[in-house]
Design an enzyme around this catalytic site. Structure first.
Site, short mmCIF file in Angstrom:
data_model
loop_
_atom_site.label_atom_id
_atom_site.label_comp_id
_atom_site.label_asym_id
_atom_site.label_seq_id
_atom_site.Cartn_x
_atom_site.Cartn_y
_atom_site.Cartn_z
N LYS A 23 32.44 94.05 97.02
CA LYS A 23 31.35 93.09 96.88
C LYS A 23 31.91 91.69 97.08
CE LYS A 23 27.49 92.92 93.62
NZ LYS A 23 27.18 93.10 92.18
C1 E4P Z 1 23.68 92.89 91.42
O1 E4P Z 1 24.54 93.40 92.09
C2 E4P Z 1 23.95 92.11 90.21
O2 E4P Z 1 25.03 92.74 89.55
C3 E4P Z 1 22.81 92.10 89.24
O3 E4P Z 1 21.69 92.82 89.75
C4 E4P Z 1 22.46 90.75 88.71
O4 E4P Z 1 21.38 90.87 87.80
P1 E4P Z 1 21.03 89.72 86.75
O5 E4P Z 1 20.41 88.59 87.50
O6 E4P Z 1 20.02 90.37 85.83
O7 E4P Z 1 22.30 89.34 86.06
#
Ligand code: E4P
Length: 217
Positions: A83
Site C-alpha cells: 500500500k
Molecule cells: C483503507 O485502506 C483505510 O485503512 C481505512 O478504510 C480508513 O478508514 P477510516 O477513515 O475510517 O480511518
C-alpha cells in the site's frame, strides 16, 4: 463485490473468514498502532489465515525508501499487496513495484484525477476514502461513482476499493455504483446481517412457538 476487512484484529479476521466473508484485508499505520503488534509479525499471521490480498502500508515519504519497504513487506507472503500513498513519490513506487509483479494498493485517494493517475501508474487497487470525504461535508459516494465511470470509459482494470467505509449504507451504495471491493471494519460487516423486521419477526415466532408446547429436538 469483494469484501476486505479493515483491521489487524486477528480474532475478528478469523471469525469472518470462517464464514466466507473475507476476500482480503487492509491495514494502515493507525490500524497497526491499534493492534499493539509488530507490523511484520501481525501481517504474517494475517496472511496465514487469509488467502486473498492483504494490504500492508509503506511509511516512508520518498520513492526509493517506499520501494525498499514495499519489497520487504512483499517478502512476508505471496498475497501481500503493497500500500502506497497517493503522492508523486507513491506513484513512482507504484510503477516500480507493480512492474516487478507485486500487487499495489494506492491509498488516500480523494479525487478522480488522483484515481486516473494511479491507474496509469499500474495500481492494482485504488482506495478512495468515502467516510473521510463525508466527514468534511463532501459526497464520498459520488467520488466512487465518478471513478467507476472514468475507469469504464477508458477500460482501466485497476480495481476500485471503496475505503473508509463506516456504515452499512456505505456498503449498499458502493455495491450500487459498482465498486469492485469494499473494505470495512468487522463491526460494519457484521451489521450487514441486521434488520429490525428480522428481529421483530423472530420475537413473534419465539412467542408462538412457546405456545405450541412442541420441541424439535
Ligand atoms: C483503507 O485502506 C483505510 O485503512 C481505512 O478504510 C480508513 O478508514 P477510516 O477513515 O475510517 O480511518
Amino acid at each position: 463485490m469483494k469484501f476486505f476487512v479493515d483491521t489487524a484484529d486477528v480474532a475478528a479476521i478469523k471469525e469472518l473468514n470462517d464464514l466466507g466473508m473475507v476476500d482480503g484485508v487492509t491495514t494502515n499505520p493507525s490500524i497497526i498502532l491499534k493492534s499493539g503488534r509488530d507490523i511484520l509479525e501481525v501481517t504474517r499471521e494475517i496472511c496465514s489465515i487469509v488467502s486473498g490480498p492483504v494490504s500492508a502500508e509503506v511509511v516512508s515519504m520518498n520513492a526509493d525508501a517506499m520501494i525498499a519497504e514495499g519489497r520487504k513487506l512483499a517478502e512476508i507472503a505471496s498475497n501481500i499487496t503493497v500500500k502506497v500513498p497517493l503522492t508523486w513519490d507513491g506513484l513512482k513506487a507504484c510503477k516500480v513495484l507493480s512492474g516487478e509483479g507485486k500487487m499495489v494498493n494506492v491509498t488516500l485517494c480523494f479525487s478522480v484525477n488522483q484515481a486516473l493517475i494511479a491507474a496509469k501508474a499500474g495500481a492494482t487497487f485504488i482506495s478512495p476514502f468515502v467516510g473521510r470525504l463525508d466527514d468534511i461535508n463532501l459526497d464520498g459516494m459520488e467520488l466512487i461513482a465518478d471513478i467507476r465511470q472514468v475507469y469504464d470509459n477508458y477500460g482501466f482494470d485497476t480495481q476500485i476499493l471503496a475505503a473508509s467505509i463506516r456504515t452499512v449504507n456505505h456498503v449498499t451504495q458502493s455495491a450500487l455504483v459498482g465498486a469492485d471491493v469494499i473494505t470495512a471494519p468487522p463491526a460494519v460487516i457484521k451489521a450487514l446481517a441486521n434488520h429490525p423486521l428480522t428481529d421483530a419477526g423472530l420475537a413473534q415466532f419465539e412467542k408462538d412457538w412457546a405456545k405450541t408446547g412442541q420441541k424439535i429436538l
